[in-house]
Design a protein around this motif. Structure first.
Motif, PDB file in Angstrom:
ATOM      1  N   LEU A 176     -10.696  48.805  74.735  1.00 10.23           N
ATOM      2  CA  LEU A 176     -12.057  48.815  74.212  1.00 10.23           C
ATOM      3  C   LEU A 176     -12.572  50.240  74.066  1.00 10.23           C
ATOM      4  O   LEU A 176     -12.241  51.130  74.854  1.00 10.23           O
ATOM      5  CB  LEU A 176     -12.993  48.040  75.132  1.00 10.23           C
ATOM      6  N   ALA A 177     -13.426  50.443  73.067  1.00  9.61           N
ATOM      7  CA  ALA A 177     -14.075  51.738  72.896  1.00  9.61           C
ATOM      8  C   ALA A 177     -15.032  51.978  74.060  1.00  9.61           C
ATOM      9  O   ALA A 177     -15.589  51.030  74.635  1.00  9.61           O
ATOM     10  CB  ALA A 177     -14.844  51.756  71.576  1.00  9.61           C
ATOM     11  N   ASP A 178     -15.221  53.245  74.428  1.00  7.39           N
ATOM     12  CA  ASP A 178     -16.125  53.577  75.528  1.00  7.39           C
ATOM     13  C   ASP A 178     -17.547  53.103  75.252  1.00  7.39           C
ATOM     14  O   ASP A 178     -18.312  52.832  76.175  1.00  7.39           O
ATOM     15  CB  ASP A 178     -16.127  55.089  75.760  1.00  7.39           C
ATOM     16  N   SER A 179     -17.895  53.018  73.968  1.00  2.34           N
ATOM     17  CA  SER A 179     -19.254  52.635  73.586  1.00  2.34           C
ATOM     18  C   SER A 179     -19.441  51.118  73.461  1.00  2.34           C
ATOM     19  O   SER A 179     -20.539  50.644  73.160  1.00  2.34           O
ATOM     20  CB  SER A 179     -19.618  53.285  72.251  1.00  2.34           C
ATOM     21  N   ARG A 212     -10.110  46.818  69.339  1.00  5.68           N
ATOM     22  CA  ARG A 212     -10.304  48.270  69.453  1.00  5.68           C
ATOM     23  C   ARG A 212     -11.534  48.757  68.696  1.00  5.68           C
ATOM     24  O   ARG A 212     -12.142  49.758  69.081  1.00  5.68           O
ATOM     25  CB  ARG A 212      -9.051  49.001  68.961  1.00  5.68           C
ATOM     26  N   GLY A 213     -11.930  48.053  67.658  1.00 11.51           N
ATOM     27  CA  GLY A 213     -13.084  48.473  66.881  1.00 11.51           C
ATOM     28  C   GLY A 213     -14.374  47.772  67.252  1.00 11.51           C
ATOM     29  O   GLY A 213     -15.406  47.973  66.595  1.00 11.51           O
ATOM     30  N   ALA A 214     -14.353  46.969  68.313  1.00 13.78           N
ATOM     31  CA  ALA A 214     -15.505  46.132  68.649  1.00 13.78           C
ATOM     32  C   ALA A 214     -16.681  46.943  69.189  1.00 13.78           C
ATOM     33  O   ALA A 214     -16.512  47.833  70.034  1.00 13.78           O
ATOM     34  CB  ALA A 214     -15.100  45.080  69.677  1.00 13.78           C
ATOM     35  N   LYS A 215     -17.868  46.586  68.721  1.00 11.72           N
ATOM     36  CA  LYS A 215     -19.112  47.133  69.277  1.00 11.72           C
ATOM     37  C   LYS A 215     -19.669  46.195  70.341  1.00 11.72           C
ATOM     38  O   LYS A 215     -20.128  46.636  71.388  1.00 11.72           O
ATOM     39  CB  LYS A 215     -20.144  47.337  68.170  1.00 11.72           C
TER      40      LYS A 215
END
Length: 242
Positions: free
Chosen positions: A53-56, A28-31
Protein backbone atom coordinates in the motif's frame (compact mmCIF):
# COMPACT_ATOMS: atom_id res chain seq x y z
CA UNK A 1 -19.55 14.82 -9.89
CA UNK A 2 -19.10 11.29 -11.21
CA UNK A 3 -19.28 8.55 -8.64
CA UNK A 4 -16.15 6.62 -7.81
CA UNK A 5 -15.92 2.87 -8.25
CA UNK A 6 -15.81 0.27 -5.50
CA UNK A 7 -13.47 -2.58 -6.40
CA UNK A 8 -13.77 -5.94 -4.67
CA UNK A 9 -10.22 -7.14 -5.18
CA UNK A 10 -9.48 -10.84 -4.80
CA UNK A 11 -6.07 -11.42 -3.22
CA UNK A 12 -5.86 -15.17 -3.73
CA UNK A 13 -4.97 -17.79 -1.11
CA UNK A 14 -2.29 -15.81 0.72
CA UNK A 15 0.93 -15.53 -1.28
CA UNK A 16 1.24 -11.98 -2.68
CA UNK A 17 3.00 -13.45 -5.74
CA UNK A 18 -0.32 -15.08 -6.68
CA UNK A 19 -2.19 -11.80 -7.08
CA UNK A 20 -3.34 -11.02 -10.59
CA UNK A 21 -1.62 -8.16 -12.41
CA UNK A 22 -4.83 -6.11 -12.13
CA UNK A 23 -5.20 -6.78 -8.41
CA UNK A 24 -1.59 -5.78 -7.80
CA UNK A 25 -2.05 -2.54 -9.74
CA UNK A 26 -5.24 -1.59 -7.92
CA UNK A 27 -3.82 -2.34 -4.48
CA UNK A 28 -0.63 -0.35 -5.05
CA UNK A 29 -2.52 2.62 -6.46
CA UNK A 30 -5.30 2.66 -3.86
CA UNK A 31 -6.22 5.85 -2.01
CA UNK A 32 -9.00 4.27 0.08
CA UNK A 33 -8.56 0.68 1.27
CA UNK A 34 -11.23 -1.25 3.19
CA UNK A 35 -10.87 -4.73 4.65
CA UNK A 36 -12.62 -7.06 7.06
CA UNK A 37 -11.00 -8.29 10.23
CA UNK A 38 -11.79 -9.72 13.63
CA UNK A 39 -11.57 -7.14 16.41
CA UNK A 40 -8.06 -6.97 17.81
CA UNK A 41 -6.53 -8.72 14.81
CA UNK A 42 -4.55 -7.30 11.90
CA UNK A 43 -6.81 -9.01 9.38
CA UNK A 44 -5.73 -11.73 6.97
CA UNK A 45 -6.49 -9.69 3.84
CA UNK A 46 -4.55 -6.71 5.19
CA UNK A 47 -1.55 -8.88 6.03
CA UNK A 48 -1.39 -10.23 2.48
CA UNK A 49 -0.76 -6.72 1.12
CA UNK A 50 1.81 -5.68 3.72
CA UNK A 51 4.37 -3.45 2.02
CA UNK A 52 2.20 -2.91 -1.05
CA UNK A 53 0.00 0.00 0.00
CA UNK A 54 1.03 3.60 -0.60
CA UNK A 55 2.07 5.50 2.52
CA UNK A 56 -0.79 7.92 1.87
CA UNK A 57 -3.45 5.18 1.65
CA UNK A 58 -6.43 5.73 3.96
CA UNK A 59 -7.41 2.47 5.62
CA UNK A 60 -10.89 1.48 6.78
CA UNK A 61 -10.88 -1.69 8.93
CA UNK A 62 -14.32 -3.31 9.08
CA UNK A 63 -14.36 -5.24 12.36
CA UNK A 64 -16.87 -8.05 12.72
CA UNK A 65 -19.13 -7.46 15.73
CA UNK A 66 -19.45 -11.23 16.23
CA UNK A 67 -17.77 -14.35 14.87
CA UNK A 68 -18.52 -17.33 17.09
CA UNK A 69 -19.97 -15.54 20.11
CA UNK A 70 -23.55 -16.10 18.90
CA UNK A 71 -24.65 -19.45 17.39
CA UNK A 72 -25.51 -19.36 13.68
CA UNK A 73 -28.99 -20.64 14.55
CA UNK A 74 -29.72 -17.65 16.80
CA UNK A 75 -31.80 -14.97 14.98
CA UNK A 76 -29.61 -12.33 16.59
CA UNK A 77 -26.64 -13.52 14.53
CA UNK A 78 -28.13 -12.41 11.21
CA UNK A 79 -29.53 -9.26 12.76
CA UNK A 80 -26.18 -8.14 14.18
CA UNK A 81 -24.27 -8.95 11.01
CA UNK A 82 -26.88 -7.35 8.78
CA UNK A 83 -26.56 -4.08 10.70
CA UNK A 84 -22.78 -4.34 10.53
CA UNK A 85 -22.76 -4.82 6.75
CA UNK A 86 -25.22 -1.94 6.36
CA UNK A 87 -22.93 0.39 8.34
CA UNK A 88 -19.89 -0.67 6.30
CA UNK A 89 -21.85 -0.15 3.09
CA UNK A 90 -22.84 3.36 4.14
CA UNK A 91 -19.21 4.35 4.70
CA UNK A 92 -17.98 2.91 1.41
CA UNK A 93 -20.97 4.29 -0.49
CA UNK A 94 -20.38 7.80 0.92
CA UNK A 95 -16.81 7.71 -0.39
CA UNK A 96 -17.88 6.48 -3.82
CA UNK A 97 -20.67 9.06 -4.10
CA UNK A 98 -18.07 11.74 -3.28
CA UNK A 99 -16.12 10.62 -6.37
CA UNK A 100 -13.56 8.43 -4.59
CA UNK A 101 -12.53 4.95 -5.72
CA UNK A 102 -12.45 2.38 -2.91
CA UNK A 103 -10.50 -0.87 -2.88
CA UNK A 104 -12.04 -3.62 -0.73
CA UNK A 105 -9.46 -6.31 0.00
CA UNK A 106 -10.85 -9.85 -0.26
CA UNK A 107 -9.16 -13.09 0.77
CA UNK A 108 -9.40 -15.69 -1.98
CA UNK A 109 -12.03 -14.85 -4.59
CA UNK A 110 -14.62 -12.15 -3.73
CA UNK A 111 -17.55 -14.20 -5.04
CA UNK A 112 -16.59 -17.44 -3.29
CA UNK A 113 -17.94 -17.42 0.30
CA UNK A 114 -16.46 -13.95 0.81
CA UNK A 115 -17.78 -11.19 3.06
CA UNK A 116 -17.51 -8.72 0.19
CA UNK A 117 -20.66 -10.23 -1.34
CA UNK A 118 -22.69 -8.64 1.45
CA UNK A 119 -21.36 -5.22 0.46
CA UNK A 120 -21.73 -5.92 -3.24
CA UNK A 121 -25.46 -6.61 -3.09
CA UNK A 122 -26.03 -3.45 -1.05
CA UNK A 123 -23.79 -1.19 -3.16
CA UNK A 124 -24.62 -2.41 -6.67
CA UNK A 125 -27.91 -0.47 -7.06
CA UNK A 126 -26.27 2.82 -6.08
CA UNK A 127 -22.62 3.11 -7.19
CA UNK A 128 -20.34 1.41 -9.75
CA UNK A 129 -18.91 -1.84 -8.39
CA UNK A 130 -16.32 -4.06 -10.06
CA UNK A 131 -15.05 -7.44 -8.94
CA UNK A 132 -11.52 -8.66 -9.56
CA UNK A 133 -11.52 -12.49 -9.42
CA UNK A 134 -8.68 -14.48 -7.90
CA UNK A 135 -7.26 -17.91 -7.18
CA UNK A 136 -9.37 -19.49 -4.45
CA UNK A 137 -8.00 -20.66 -1.14
CA UNK A 138 -9.05 -24.23 -1.91
CA UNK A 139 -7.03 -24.18 -5.14
CA UNK A 140 -3.96 -23.14 -3.18
CA UNK A 141 -4.68 -25.90 -0.66
CA UNK A 142 -5.03 -28.83 -3.06
CA UNK A 143 -2.02 -27.62 -5.04
CA UNK A 144 0.00 -27.68 -1.81
CA UNK A 145 -0.69 -31.43 -1.48
CA UNK A 146 1.15 -32.09 -4.75
CA UNK A 147 -1.68 -34.11 -6.25
CA UNK A 148 -4.61 -33.29 -8.59
CA UNK A 149 -7.93 -32.82 -6.83
CA UNK A 150 -10.03 -34.28 -9.69
CA UNK A 151 -9.59 -36.74 -12.54
CA UNK A 152 -11.84 -37.43 -15.51
CA UNK A 153 -15.49 -37.31 -14.46
CA UNK A 154 -14.90 -36.80 -10.73
CA UNK A 155 -17.54 -34.67 -9.03
CA UNK A 156 -16.02 -32.10 -6.68
CA UNK A 157 -18.03 -31.25 -3.56
CA UNK A 158 -17.27 -28.16 -1.46
CA UNK A 159 -18.61 -28.13 2.11
CA UNK A 160 -18.51 -25.75 5.06
CA UNK A 161 -17.41 -27.17 8.40
CA UNK A 162 -20.22 -25.15 9.98
CA UNK A 163 -22.82 -27.56 8.58
CA UNK A 164 -24.43 -30.11 10.90
CA UNK A 165 -22.71 -33.47 11.21
CA UNK A 166 -25.38 -35.55 9.44
CA UNK A 167 -25.41 -33.24 6.42
CA UNK A 168 -21.61 -33.28 6.25
CA UNK A 169 -21.47 -37.08 6.37
CA UNK A 170 -24.16 -37.52 3.72
CA UNK A 171 -22.57 -35.08 1.29
CA UNK A 172 -19.10 -36.49 1.90
CA UNK A 173 -20.26 -40.01 1.18
CA UNK A 174 -21.60 -38.97 -2.24
CA UNK A 175 -18.48 -37.00 -3.22
CA UNK A 176 -15.69 -38.21 -5.53
CA UNK A 177 -13.39 -35.34 -4.55
CA UNK A 178 -13.96 -33.22 -1.49
CA UNK A 179 -13.04 -29.83 -0.05
CA UNK A 180 -14.08 -28.82 3.47
CA UNK A 181 -13.61 -25.18 4.46
CA UNK A 182 -14.15 -23.19 7.67
CA UNK A 183 -12.56 -25.83 9.87
CA UNK A 184 -11.34 -24.21 13.10
CA UNK A 185 -13.41 -25.33 16.08
CA UNK A 186 -15.48 -27.57 13.79
CA UNK A 187 -12.58 -30.01 13.36
CA UNK A 188 -13.91 -32.79 15.63
CA UNK A 189 -17.34 -32.74 13.95
CA UNK A 190 -15.73 -32.79 10.50
CA UNK A 191 -13.51 -35.72 11.46
CA UNK A 192 -16.49 -37.73 12.72
CA UNK A 193 -18.35 -37.05 9.49
CA UNK A 194 -15.35 -38.14 7.42
CA UNK A 195 -15.16 -41.37 9.44
CA UNK A 196 -18.88 -41.99 8.82
CA UNK A 197 -18.40 -41.38 5.10
CA UNK A 198 -15.38 -43.71 4.92
CA UNK A 199 -13.03 -40.94 3.76
CA UNK A 200 -11.08 -40.09 6.88
CA UNK A 201 -7.93 -42.03 6.02
CA UNK A 202 -7.69 -40.34 2.60
CA UNK A 203 -8.09 -36.78 3.87
CA UNK A 204 -5.39 -34.11 3.97
CA UNK A 205 -5.28 -31.10 6.27
CA UNK A 206 -3.75 -27.93 4.82
CA UNK A 207 -3.13 -24.96 7.07
CA UNK A 208 -2.32 -21.48 5.74
CA UNK A 209 -2.04 -22.66 2.13
CA UNK A 210 0.63 -20.78 0.09
CA UNK A 211 1.64 -18.67 3.11
CA UNK A 212 5.07 -18.81 4.81
CA UNK A 213 3.65 -20.91 7.68
CA UNK A 214 1.93 -23.43 5.38
CA UNK A 215 1.58 -26.97 6.74
CA UNK A 216 0.35 -30.04 4.87
CA UNK A 217 -0.26 -33.43 6.46
CA UNK A 218 -2.58 -36.40 6.43
CA UNK A 219 -5.55 -35.59 8.63
CA UNK A 220 -5.14 -38.85 10.54
CA UNK A 221 -1.66 -37.68 11.60
CA UNK A 222 -3.06 -34.43 13.05
CA UNK A 223 -5.35 -36.12 15.56
CA UNK A 224 -6.18 -33.78 18.44
CA UNK A 225 -4.51 -30.79 16.82
CA UNK A 226 -6.07 -27.35 17.23
CA UNK A 227 -6.55 -26.07 13.71
CA UNK A 228 -6.76 -22.43 12.67
CA UNK A 229 -9.77 -21.03 10.85
CA UNK A 230 -7.64 -20.79 7.70
CA UNK A 231 -7.47 -24.55 7.31
CA UNK A 232 -8.86 -26.65 4.48
CA UNK A 233 -9.38 -30.39 4.28
CA UNK A 234 -9.22 -32.12 0.90
CA UNK A 235 -9.89 -35.63 -0.31
CA UNK A 236 -8.55 -36.26 -3.81
CA UNK A 237 -10.69 -37.82 -6.50
CA UNK A 238 -9.46 -41.02 -8.12
CA UNK A 239 -11.54 -40.96 -11.28
CA UNK A 240 -11.04 -41.91 -14.90
CA UNK A 241 -7.66 -41.32 -16.46
CA UNK A 242 -5.88 -42.59 -19.62
Amino acid sequence: MSAGTVYGVGLGPGDPDLLSVRADRLVRGAKHVAFFRKAGRAGQARQIVNGMLADSAIEFPMEYPVTTEIPLSDPRYNEVLSNFYADCTDHVRDLAEAGEDVIVLCEGDPFFYGSFMHLYTRLKPHVPVEVVPAITGMSGAWTATGAPITWGDDILTVLMGTLDEDTLAARMKDADALVVMKIGRNIDKVCRALHAAGKYEDAYLIEYATMPNQQVQKLCEAEGKITPYFSIIVVHGQGRRP
